[in-house]
Design a protein around this motif. Structure first.
Motif, PDB file in Angstrom:
ATOM      1  N   ALA A 394       0.830  -1.194   0.000  1.00 54.27           N
ATOM      2  CA  ALA A 394       0.000   0.000   0.000  1.00 54.27           C
ATOM      3  C   ALA A 394       0.867   1.247   0.000  1.00 54.27           C
ATOM      4  O   ALA A 394       1.904   1.308   0.659  1.00 54.27           O
ATOM      5  N   ALA A 395       0.447   2.256  -0.753  1.00 50.00           N
ATOM      6  CA  ALA A 395       1.194   3.509  -0.835  1.00 50.00           C
ATOM      7  C   ALA A 395       0.974   4.347   0.418  1.00 50.00           C
ATOM      8  O   ALA A 395      -0.127   4.392   0.970  1.00 50.00           O
ATOM      9  N   ILE A 396       2.037   5.017   0.870  1.00 46.39           N
ATOM     10  CA  ILE A 396       1.970   5.974   1.977  1.00 46.39           C
ATOM     11  C   ILE A 396       2.696   7.220   1.506  1.00 46.39           C
ATOM     12  O   ILE A 396       3.879   7.153   1.147  1.00 46.39           O
ATOM     13  N   LEU A 397       2.017   8.369   1.491  1.00 44.88           N
ATOM     14  CA  LEU A 397       2.573   9.609   0.981  1.00 44.88           C
ATOM     15  C   LEU A 397       2.951  10.516   2.140  1.00 44.88           C
ATOM     16  O   LEU A 397       2.148  10.735   3.046  1.00 44.88           O
ATOM     17  N   VAL A 398       4.168  11.058   2.096  1.00 45.29           N
ATOM     18  CA  VAL A 398       4.681  11.905   3.178  1.00 45.29           C
ATOM     19  C   VAL A 398       5.084  13.249   2.591  1.00 45.29           C
ATOM     20  O   VAL A 398       5.906  13.306   1.666  1.00 45.29           O
ATOM     21  N   GLY A 399       4.519  14.340   3.118  1.00 43.29           N
ATOM     22  CA  GLY A 399       4.830  15.670   2.624  1.00 43.29           C
ATOM     23  C   GLY A 399       6.300  16.016   2.794  1.00 43.29           C
ATOM     24  O   GLY A 399       6.932  15.648   3.778  1.00 43.29           O
ATOM     25  N   ARG A 400       6.840  16.771   1.837  1.00 44.39           N
ATOM     26  CA  ARG A 400       8.262  17.102   1.847  1.00 44.39           C
ATOM     27  C   ARG A 400       8.576  18.297   2.746  1.00 44.39           C
ATOM     28  O   ARG A 400       9.703  18.441   3.205  1.00 44.39           O
ATOM     29  N   GLY A 401       7.627  19.197   2.931  1.00 45.27           N
ATOM     30  CA  GLY A 401       7.862  20.395   3.726  1.00 45.27           C
ATOM     31  C   GLY A 401       6.548  21.084   3.999  1.00 45.27           C
ATOM     32  O   GLY A 401       5.474  20.580   3.649  1.00 45.27           O
ATOM     33  N   ALA A 402       6.606  22.282   4.602  1.00 40.20           N
ATOM     34  CA  ALA A 402       5.379  22.954   5.025  1.00 40.20           C
ATOM     35  C   ALA A 402       4.452  23.249   3.850  1.00 40.20           C
ATOM     36  O   ALA A 402       3.273  22.876   3.857  1.00 40.20           O
ATOM     37  N   ALA A 403       4.976  23.936   2.817  1.00 41.88           N
ATOM     38  CA  ALA A 403       4.135  24.243   1.660  1.00 41.88           C
ATOM     39  C   ALA A 403       3.719  22.972   0.934  1.00 41.88           C
ATOM     40  O   ALA A 403       2.594  22.859   0.433  1.00 41.88           O
ATOM     41  N   ASN A 405       3.223  20.125   2.367  1.00 40.38           N
ATOM     42  CA  ASN A 405       2.160  19.526   3.176  1.00 40.38           C
ATOM     43  C   ASN A 405       0.801  20.046   2.745  1.00 40.38           C
ATOM     44  O   ASN A 405      -0.174  19.294   2.618  1.00 40.38           O
ATOM     45  N   ASP A 406       0.716  21.367   2.525  1.00 45.35           N
ATOM     46  CA  ASP A 406      -0.547  21.957   2.073  1.00 45.35           C
ATOM     47  C   ASP A 406      -0.976  21.363   0.744  1.00 45.35           C
ATOM     48  O   ASP A 406      -2.148  21.018   0.546  1.00 45.35           O
ATOM     49  N   ALA A 407      -0.032  21.249  -0.193  1.00 42.45           N
ATOM     50  CA  ALA A 407      -0.367  20.717  -1.513  1.00 42.45           C
ATOM     51  C   ALA A 407      -0.816  19.264  -1.421  1.00 42.45           C
ATOM     52  O   ALA A 407      -1.782  18.851  -2.067  1.00 42.45           O
ATOM     53  N   LEU A 408      -0.110  18.479  -0.613  1.00 46.24           N
ATOM     54  CA  LEU A 408      -0.490  17.073  -0.456  1.00 46.24           C
ATOM     55  C   LEU A 408      -1.895  16.951   0.113  1.00 46.24           C
ATOM     56  O   LEU A 408      -2.723  16.184  -0.399  1.00 46.24           O
ATOM     57  N   THR A 410      -4.413  19.327   0.474  1.00 50.72           N
ATOM     58  CA  THR A 410      -5.537  20.034  -0.151  1.00 50.72           C
ATOM     59  C   THR A 410      -5.714  19.733  -1.627  1.00 50.72           C
ATOM     60  O   THR A 410      -6.807  19.926  -2.162  1.00 50.72           O
ATOM     61  N   LYS A 411      -4.648  19.257  -2.299  1.00 51.89           N
ATOM     62  CA  LYS A 411      -4.748  19.059  -3.745  1.00 51.89           C
ATOM     63  C   LYS A 411      -4.636  17.596  -4.173  1.00 51.89           C
ATOM     64  O   LYS A 411      -5.230  17.195  -5.173  1.00 51.89           O
ATOM     65  N   HIS A 412      -3.853  16.815  -3.444  1.00 55.89           N
ATOM     66  CA  HIS A 412      -3.634  15.423  -3.865  1.00 55.89           C
ATOM     67  C   HIS A 412      -4.512  14.432  -3.097  1.00 55.89           C
ATOM     68  O   HIS A 412      -4.993  13.465  -3.678  1.00 55.89           O
ATOM     69  N   ALA A 413      -4.688  14.646  -1.808  1.00 51.82           N
ATOM     70  CA  ALA A 413      -5.473  13.698  -1.004  1.00 51.82           C
ATOM     71  C   ALA A 413      -6.952  13.842  -1.336  1.00 51.82           C
ATOM     72  O   ALA A 413      -7.456  14.954  -1.535  1.00 51.82           O
ATOM     73  N   ARG A 414      -7.640  12.719  -1.372  1.00 50.05           N
ATOM     74  CA  ARG A 414      -9.086  12.717  -1.617  1.00 50.05           C
ATOM     75  C   ARG A 414      -9.829  12.685  -0.285  1.00 50.05           C
ATOM     76  O   ARG A 414      -9.259  12.304   0.739  1.00 50.05           O
ATOM     77  N   PRO A 415     -11.099  13.086  -0.280  1.00 46.49           N
ATOM     78  CA  PRO A 415     -11.827  13.165   0.996  1.00 46.49           C
ATOM     79  C   PRO A 415     -11.846  11.861   1.785  1.00 46.49           C
ATOM     80  O   PRO A 415     -11.848  11.878   3.014  1.00 46.49           O
ATOM     81  N   HIS A 416     -11.829  10.715   1.084  1.00 46.40           N
ATOM     82  CA  HIS A 416     -11.934   9.436   1.789  1.00 46.40           C
ATOM     83  C   HIS A 416     -10.567   8.847   2.141  1.00 46.40           C
ATOM     84  O   HIS A 416     -10.495   7.780   2.754  1.00 46.40           O
ATOM     85  N   ASP A 417      -9.469   9.516   1.749  1.00 44.66           N
ATOM     86  CA  ASP A 417      -8.145   9.029   2.134  1.00 44.66           C
ATOM     87  C   ASP A 417      -7.907   9.276   3.625  1.00 44.66           C
ATOM     88  O   ASP A 417      -8.540  10.135   4.231  1.00 44.66           O
ATOM     89  N   LEU A 418      -6.955   8.529   4.189  1.00 49.00           N
ATOM     90  CA  LEU A 418      -6.629   8.683   5.614  1.00 49.00           C
ATOM     91  C   LEU A 418      -5.492   9.679   5.763  1.00 49.00           C
ATOM     92  O   LEU A 418      -4.483   9.589   5.068  1.00 49.00           O
ATOM     93  N   TRP A 419      -5.667  10.626   6.708  1.00 52.33           N
ATOM     94  CA  TRP A 419      -4.677  11.677   6.955  1.00 52.33           C
ATOM     95  C   TRP A 419      -4.105  11.489   8.347  1.00 52.33           C
ATOM     96  O   TRP A 419      -4.851  11.257   9.305  1.00 52.33           O
TER      97      TRP A 419
END
Length: 512
Positions: A394-403, A405-408, A410-419
């Motif tokens: 299973a894929a696990i996505l980790v933000g690279r930095g503060a900005a 994190n926002d992109a991951l 608000t733009k990449h994650a879907r509403p039903h994904d786990l945060w």
């Protein structure tokens, strides 16, 4: 009698592999959907050991080439083999009754104590000291051991020098055969093995491409239907203009604060009921009806052009769908079709949805397309996250930095994904993509929480609390600092950061 037969077959493979001891391991590949694992070494020329551990291919042999369709570097098995084997030297190859073991590293050569009749075939390094480490440093101990159990329900296991398990594939374990039937002719067996793997993987790639093209056709059909619906509303332009004119003429007699007005229709002799905003005078609201009519009129040309473009794309996709259905399941036949699909708007993500080699039960279309893209020199766009893989793939996505994190979030994650996020400290946003309506498996949750703890100010703590919620409950306040979010419906897991688990996860990091 069976022991003698098995030993003889193992001896044929061991004889071929004898010249590989001391060679440098150049590459490691796998197609998890077919079960082919390939380890390439350089021993005067490139040599490739192949083992089929199921479910599609089984057996062992010397491959004439690397498999054409294989997983990308982010797959857990490939990432682990590359991290622990590639670049090291073959110290020993054991051809045993229950499988093949490859020992990698650069230690002093071990002596062969000699084995009795019927024992496993063991090929070890010759009596020569290894090359000294660069800079005259100390000689290295064995680095890792790859154990391959060929069979329809076989497995691949990677162990460290101390014998601790780094990774098992498939991760859920299997029932490998107690005794492997080795080929009498390892070269012929290897040729058949790689051809069978590519054939099976190409069939899955064709199915993945067909599904992606069908999904694109369905999306275009929905778009065309929506545009036709917009065009249908153009019939209301005359009604809107007429309502505006009647309001201008009769609005003065509508009481202030009225929520609706009954206007005389001079053309039909009847009346027209109009909903109004009670806070504004009726006559002043006539302009809203004129503006809406003008907006519809201005958009007509754009809507008709978009409908024509969508219908042309639909025709092209329908032709592609027919060509995919008629194509042979061969990489060279499917690649041009995949390129056509991408030119028609089929994204790599759609092609990756149901492939064979990317991970778990899916991903070969994505892995093969990604590998071909990289070889062709096409630079992938920078992503705001690093991708890791759990033991299950299973894929696990980790933000690279503060900005990022926002992109991951608000733009990449879907509403039903786990945060996820380390509780009470600064750190990376972590997202686990999930199918709609699915819950996160417990082992994936622990892996994701481990990464959230590691990529936070809690790094180095033995235990860390990690918050997790569905992405739909995470909000970015207006004016908040980069990476700052709020969330509710929080759940918390206290994760114990295990060095072995963390090492396994970090080994799967996909650069990009």
């Amino acid at each position: 009698m069976e022991d003698e037969q098995g030993s003889g077959q193992g001896g044929a493979l061991a004889e071929v592999l004898a010249g590989w001891v001391g060679a440098r391991i150049d590459a490691a590949h796998a197609n998890p959907a077919t079960g082919l694992v390939a380890l390439a070494v350089y021993a005067g020329a490139r040599r490739v050991l192949g083992a089929g551990v199921g479910p599609r291919v089984a057996g062992a042999g010397v491959l004439p080439r690397l498999p054409r369709l294989r997983a990308g570097a982010s797959h857990p098995l490939v990432a682990a083999m590359r991290a622990h084997l590639v670049g090291r030297r073959v110290l020993a190859i054991e051809v045993r009754r229950d499988g093949i073991a490859v020992v990698a590293g650069d230690p002093l050569p071990a002596e062969n104590d000699g084995e009795g009749e019927g024992a496993d075939e063991v090929v070890r390094a010759p009596e020569a000291r290894p090359e000294p480490a660069a800079g005259g440093g100390p000689e290295l101990a064995p680095g890792a051991r790859l154990e391959l159990a060929p069979g329809r329900r076989g497995e691949a296991r990677l162990l460290d020098a101390a014998g601790h398990l780094i990774l098992r594939w498939p991760p859920q374990g299997s029932a490998p055969p107690a005794e492997v039937a080795y080929p009498v002719d390892p070269l012929a067996a290897g040729a058949a093995l790689v051809e069978a793997s590519d054939e099976a993987a190409a069939g899955q790639e064709k199915a993945a491409l067909a599904r992606a093209v069908r999904a694109r056709r369905a999306a275009l059909e929905r778009r065309a239907e929506a545009v036709r619906g917009d065009l249908g509303r153009l019939g209301s332009v005359a009604r809107l203009q007429k309502t505006g004119q009647l309001l201008l003429a009769q609005g003065g007699r509508v009481p202030r604060g009225a929520a609706k007005a009954l206007l005389d229709d001079w053309e039909t002799g009847g009346t027209i009921e109009v909903a109004l905003d009670p806070a504004r005078p009726a006559k002043a609201q006539a302009e809203a009806f004129f503006a809406k009519a003008r907006r519809y009129q201005r958009g007509e040309a754009v809507m008709r052009a978009r409908l024509a473009e969508t219908e042309r794309a639909l025709a092209a996709v329908a032709a592609l769908e027919a060509d995919v259905a008629a194509a042979e399941a061969r990489p060279e036949a499917l690649e041009p079709l995949a390129q056509r699909a991408r030119s028609l708007g089929v994204s790599r993500a759609e092609l990756a949805g149901v492939g064979a080699a990317g991970g778990g039960a899916a991903g070969s279309a994505a892995g093969a397309a990604g590998a071909r893209g990289a070889r062709a020199g096409r630079a992938a766009p920078r992503q705001p996250f690093h991708a890791f893989r759990s033991a299950s793939g299973a894929a696990i996505l980790v933000g690279r930095g503060a900005a990022d994190n926002d992109a991951l979030t608000t733009k990449h994650a879907r509403p039903h994904d786990l945060w996820l996020h380390a509780k009470g400290v600064s750190g990376s946003h972590v997202v686990v993509p999930l199918p709609k309506g699915a819950s996160c498996p417990a082992d994936v949750l622990v892996d994701a929480a481990t990464l959230a703890a590691h990529f936070s100010d809690a790094r180095g703590e033995a235990v860390c609390e990690v918050s997790y919620v569905p992405r739909r409950h995470v909000r970015k306040p207006r004016g908040a600092a980069p990476g700052a979010v709020t969330f509710d419906r929080e759940k918390v897991i206290a994760v114990r950061v295990e060095a072995e688990r963390l090492s396994r996860l970090l080994a799967t990091k996909e650069e990009g």
